[in-house]
Design a protein around this motif. Structure first.
Motif, PDB file in Angstrom:
ATOM      1  N   UNK A 340       0.828  -1.210   0.000  1.00 30.82           N
ATOM      2  CA  UNK A 340       0.000   0.000   0.000  1.00 30.82           C
ATOM      3  C   UNK A 340       0.863   1.260   0.000  1.00 30.82           C
ATOM      4  N   UNK A 341       1.984   1.210   0.737  1.00 28.92           N
ATOM      5  CA  UNK A 341       2.878   2.370   0.730  1.00 28.92           C
ATOM      6  C   UNK A 341       3.432   2.602  -0.680  1.00 28.92           C
ATOM      7  N   UNK A 342       3.772   1.497  -1.360  1.00 24.67           N
ATOM      8  CA  UNK A 342       4.206   1.630  -2.746  1.00 24.67           C
ATOM      9  C   UNK A 342       3.081   2.213  -3.614  1.00 24.67           C
ATOM     10  N   UNK A 343       1.864   1.756  -3.354  1.00 22.20           N
ATOM     11  CA  UNK A 343       0.737   2.279  -4.117  1.00 22.20           C
ATOM     12  C   UNK A 343       0.518   3.769  -3.833  1.00 22.20           C
ATOM     13  N   UNK A 344       0.690   4.146  -2.576  1.00 17.26           N
ATOM     14  CA  UNK A 344       0.508   5.561  -2.244  1.00 17.26           C
ATOM     15  C   UNK A 344       1.531   6.423  -2.971  1.00 17.26           C
ATOM     16  N   UNK A 345       2.772   5.884  -3.093  1.00 17.80           N
ATOM     17  CA  UNK A 345       3.794   6.587  -3.849  1.00 17.80           C
ATOM     18  C   UNK A 345       3.426   6.612  -5.336  1.00 17.80           C
ATOM     19  N   UNK A 346       2.986   5.463  -5.844  1.00 24.46           N
ATOM     20  CA  UNK A 346       2.575   5.390  -7.238  1.00 24.46           C
ATOM     21  C   UNK A 346       1.381   6.297  -7.511  1.00 24.46           C
ATOM     22  N   UNK A 347       0.540   6.473  -6.510  1.00 21.06           N
ATOM     23  CA  UNK A 347      -0.623   7.327  -6.669  1.00 21.06           C
ATOM     24  C   UNK A 347      -0.224   8.803  -6.631  1.00 21.06           C
ATOM     25  N   UNK A 348       0.682   9.136  -5.727  1.00 19.25           N
ATOM     26  CA  UNK A 348       1.106  10.533  -5.585  1.00 19.25           C
ATOM     27  C   UNK A 348       2.007  10.966  -6.740  1.00 19.25           C
ATOM     28  N   UNK A 349       2.846  10.036  -7.214  1.00 15.32           N
ATOM     29  CA  UNK A 349       3.800  10.400  -8.266  1.00 15.32           C
ATOM     30  C   UNK A 349       3.110  10.876  -9.542  1.00 15.32           C
ATOM     31  N   UNK A 350       2.128  10.129 -10.084  1.00 12.30           N
ATOM     32  CA  UNK A 350       1.484  10.645 -11.305  1.00 12.30           C
ATOM     33  C   UNK A 350       0.719  11.937 -11.067  1.00 12.30           C
ATOM     34  N   UNK A 351       0.155  12.097  -9.859  1.00  9.11           N
ATOM     35  CA  UNK A 351      -0.485  13.369  -9.562  1.00  9.11           C
ATOM     36  C   UNK A 351       0.534  14.504  -9.627  1.00  9.11           C
ATOM     37  N   UNK A 352       1.711  14.265  -9.043  1.00  9.66           N
ATOM     38  CA  UNK A 352       2.783  15.265  -9.081  1.00  9.66           C
ATOM     39  C   UNK A 352       3.256  15.497 -10.508  1.00  9.66           C
ATOM     40  N   UNK A 353       3.380  14.398 -11.281  1.00 13.53           N
ATOM     41  CA  UNK A 353       3.816  14.534 -12.666  1.00 13.53           C
ATOM     42  C   UNK A 353       2.814  15.335 -13.490  1.00 13.53           C
ATOM     43  N   UNK A 354       1.540  15.023 -13.323  1.00 17.29           N
ATOM     44  CA  UNK A 354       0.513  15.749 -14.070  1.00 17.29           C
ATOM     45  C   UNK A 354       0.547  17.229 -13.704  1.00 17.29           C
ATOM     46  N   UNK A 355       0.687  17.523 -12.421  1.00 19.40           N
ATOM     47  CA  UNK A 355       0.748  18.921 -11.994  1.00 19.40           C
ATOM     48  C   UNK A 355       2.008  19.599 -12.514  1.00 19.40           C
ATOM     49  N   UNK A 356       3.145  18.850 -12.497  1.00 22.01           N
ATOM     50  CA  UNK A 356       4.404  19.427 -12.955  1.00 22.01           C
ATOM     51  C   UNK A 356       4.403  19.666 -14.456  1.00 22.01           C
ATOM     52  N   UNK A 357       3.607  18.882 -15.183  1.00 23.50           N
ATOM     53  CA  UNK A 357       3.531  19.073 -16.630  1.00 23.50           C
ATOM     54  C   UNK A 357       2.646  20.254 -16.998  1.00 23.50           C
ATOM     55  N   UNK A 358       2.037  20.867 -16.003  1.00 24.21           N
ATOM     56  CA  UNK A 358       1.116  21.972 -16.285  1.00 24.21           C
ATOM     57  C   UNK A 358       1.819  23.097 -17.024  1.00 24.21           C
ATOM     58  N   UNK A 359       3.083  23.413 -16.633  1.00 24.39           N
ATOM     59  CA  UNK A 359       3.771  24.505 -17.316  1.00 24.39           C
ATOM     60  C   UNK A 359       4.027  24.185 -18.777  1.00 24.39           C
ATOM     61  N   UNK A 360       4.394  22.926 -19.052  1.00 27.83           N
ATOM     62  CA  UNK A 360       4.604  22.531 -20.443  1.00 27.83           C
ATOM     63  C   UNK A 360       3.303  22.578 -21.228  1.00 27.83           C
ATOM     64  N   UNK A 361       2.241  22.049 -20.624  1.00 26.90           N
ATOM     65  CA  UNK A 361       0.949  22.033 -21.306  1.00 26.90           C
ATOM     66  C   UNK A 361       0.467  23.458 -21.570  1.00 26.90           C
ATOM     67  N   UNK A 362       0.593  24.323 -20.575  1.00 27.60           N
ATOM     68  CA  UNK A 362       0.159  25.710 -20.744  1.00 27.60           C
ATOM     69  C   UNK A 362       0.963  26.412 -21.835  1.00 27.60           C
TER      70      UNK A 362
END
Length: 647
Positions: A340-362
């Motif tokens: 579950x801890x691995x899943x929580x990391x896997x869950x948080x990482x794509x959220x962070x990636x999607x948010x971090x890609x916001x500048x590129x997308x914009x």
């Protein structure tokens, strides 16, 4: 340097309207529609890859459980059952340890089952290898989709540039247009390459991990989701603050490119008038504007990543604390919590990636909007279909009739009103008059660079508005005052005047050069006709460039010849030679000659004197001088100027 219209384009007009992120984003995604046959396999491969990757932690959790169960089993006496061990611990008052061991599948007295652990690890290896292979397939398909989409977008821009009217380029800075066709499309390509595949995988990972989290522990899954609303709020707020700055960044990039392009093109003029300091200061101001816009855009979007990492760590702490309590109570195994801890990391990482890609997308959407503005610009009127074809006349044709022609650049300011004229085949018509009288405008209307606002123009009995532009212009040869050579050899530049699709021989090229009196200077060049020049014509003088363009007109063999101050850049002796050559070329063809030096058009069949968009006089040189009107005044003024220069 750019005129007022160019400045207006840089500082106002449609480029200044506020961005519509959602509409531009949807339109950019719509560009992917033709690749749907590749998109579906890409998404399928990505989904299967994500599914395998999210199963991996659960399998590894089973391996952890086997190892932990072996350690516990080896430390407990053999010959008793698990329930007896747990009951004994409770009897000794160690209820916490008893609760924890109740959730462990151990066998007292039995150590680690390495064979079972090996099988589980091999299964995990196969699962991760399969996930990697599917991700590779998805990535390759994604690259194909993106490159083909950008390829089509570039083609669309190229086709659009071909369809835009001359008026558009009169208003727009060339560097600004080039920036949209190059920098902005490159930025779209880079944005899609860096975000599209990763964004799809991240979204699929979020869904897959969320399913596995609820499968392992609904309670921990709800705990992990506590931070999601906070992530959404942060991403939305930061995105809204960043987008206007990205729009300004690419607008400033286009403006700066326009300034650099015109300053480089007119660098000799800048030096001559000592405007280097002003040009440098203007560059500094625009560069500063670009820096400020880029800094604000990157800073505002850059704070997204640390904020999302903070939320991710907060989520990790909550999961670790609650998970530890669940293990202590025996509700979950250590392997489940590890997974579950691995899943929580896997869950948080794509959220962070999607948010971090916001500048590129914009940034990419801001560039897409600029490209779409270009694609949405008003096109020139379509070619006529099914109109009357020009009549084939024995002498090659070339009869031009203007019937009550009216035209205006500005709807509020008429330039030409009710202009009528008939030019017979083979006539040489000279057009004279003061600057702004409408001489070049008349030629632009004949070439259909602009459309008449009233009346019509007939070529050999056919309305040119009903003709295809290519068909019309194939009948017209034109030599402008502003010469243009492209990067290539002298021979290739001359051959450019040949009709499309027809191969020309070196002999024909040399014959055209001789007719234009260009052969002599060409043979003095290092490689003769194979001498390479660039688009600025470096290595040849202005007069020599003029001779090359005149040779190009000879090779086109047109029905109608238009000379717009075609001899303005040559010396007097060469001008006399060109006039004789033009007389041979014009034999049997209609010729329009725009000239300021009236001495060059004495032998014209008809001289038209234009003032304020109207023909105020017409006749031969002798007739107009005898009339003592506008032509006589122009001629007298030039004669007096020539006498003054001699004195």
């Amino acid at each position: 340097m750019a005129g007022p219209a160019g400045r207006m384009m840089a500082g106002g007009g449609p480029d200044q309207r506020s961005t519509d992120f959602k509409a531009s984003g949807r339109r950019l995604l719509a560009q992917l529609a033709p690749e749907r046959l590749t998109l579906w396999p890409m998404l399928l491969a990505g989904a299967l890859g994500v599914a395998l990757s999210v199963v991996g932690p659960l399998i590894l959790g089973r391996a952890t459980d086997l190892v932990f169960a072996g350690v516990v089993g080896r430390q407990t006496p053999a010959g008793v059952s698990k329930d007896q061990v747990v009951a004994g611990l409770r009897a000794e008052g160690d209820g916490g340890l008893a609760d924890m061991l109740s959730g462990v599948a151990f066998t007292p007295g039995q150590g680690i089952d390495f064979a079972a652990v090996g099988r589980v690890l091999l299964l995990a290896l196969a699962v991760y290898a399969g996930a990697g292979l599917l991700m590779l397939v998805s990535s390759r398909l994604s690259i194909r989709v993106i490159n083909r989409t950008v390829f089509r977008l570039r083609e669309a821009v190229q086709h659009k540039l071909e369809k835009l009217p001359l008026a558009y380029f009169d208003r727009a800075k060339r560097g600004e247009v080039l920036s949209r066709a190059t920098n902005d499309i490159d930025n779209i390509a880079q944005t899609m390459q860096q975000t599209m595949g990763q964004l799809v995988n991240s979204l699929l990972t979020i869904v897959g991990v969320l399913v596995m989290m609820f499968y392992v522990s609904p309670l921990l899954a709800l705990v992990a989701l506590v931070t999601v609303p906070l992530s959404v709020v942060v991403a939305t707020r930061v995105g809204k603050r960043s987008q206007p700055h990205f729009v300004q960044q690419w607008r400033a990039t286009g403006t700066l490119n326009g300034h650099v392009e015109e300053a480089y093109t007119g660098h000799a003029l800048v030096k001559v008038f000592g405007r280097g300091g002003e040009a440098a200061e203007e560059f500094r101001e625009q560069n500063e504007e670009l820096y400020e816009a880029s800094y604000r855009a990157q800073f505002n979007s850059g704070i997204m990543h640390p904020l999302m990492m903070f939320i991710s760590n907060l989520n990790y702490v909550l999961v670790a604390v609650v998970g530890g309590l669940r293990v202590a109570s025996g509700a979950l195994s250590i392997g489940d919590v590890q997974a579950f801890i691995q899943y929580s990391r896997q869950f948080s990482m794509p959220l962070t990636q999607v948010a971090s890609m916001a500048n590129l997308v914009q940034s990419g959407v801001a560039s897409a909007e600029r490209v779409f503005e270009l694609l949405d610009a008003e096109e020139q009127s379509p070619d006529g279909a099914g109109g009357k074809a020009p009549e084939e006349e024995p002498a090659g044709g070339g009869r031009v009739v203007l019937e009550h022609v009216a035209f205006r650049y500005d709807p509020e300011r008429p330039l030409i009103e009710d202009l009528s004229l008939a030019v017979e085949p083979g006539q040489t018509v000279a057009i004279v008059g003061p600057t702004g009288a409408g001489k070049t405008t008349l030629v632009n209307l004949l070439m259909r660079f602009y459309e008449v606002t009233g009346g019509r123009i007939l070529l050999d009995g056919a309305d040119i508005a009903s003709m295809r532009r290519e068909e019309l212009r194939a009948r017209i040869g034109m030599v402008l005052q502003d010469t243009w050579l492209f990067g290539g050899t002298i021979a290739e530049n001359i051959a450019y005047g040949a009709p499309a699709g027809r191969e020309v021989t070196r002999a024909e090229i040399e014959e055209a050069a001789k007719a234009a009196h260009a052969d002599r200077f060409v043979r003095t060049l290092p490689d003769g006709y194979d001498t390479v020049v660039d688009d600025e014509g470096a290595g040849v003088s202005a007069g020599e460039k003029q001779l090359v363009t005149i040779a190009r007109a000879f090779l086109s063999d047109p029905r109608i010849l238009i000379l717009d101050e075609a001899t303005s850049s040559v010396d007097t002796r060469t001008e006399v030679l060109i006039q004789k050559a033009m007389a041979r070329l014009a034999h049997g063809r209609t010729s329009f000659v725009i000239a300021h030096r009236l001495s060059t058009i004495r032998d014209a069949d008809v001289i038209l004197v234009m003032e304020d968009g109207a023909i105020v006089e017409q006749g031969s040189h002798r007739e107009l001088l005898a009339a003592g009107g506008a032509y006589a005044r122009l001629y007298a003024a030039q004669f007096a100027q020539a006498v003054a220069e001699v004195d």
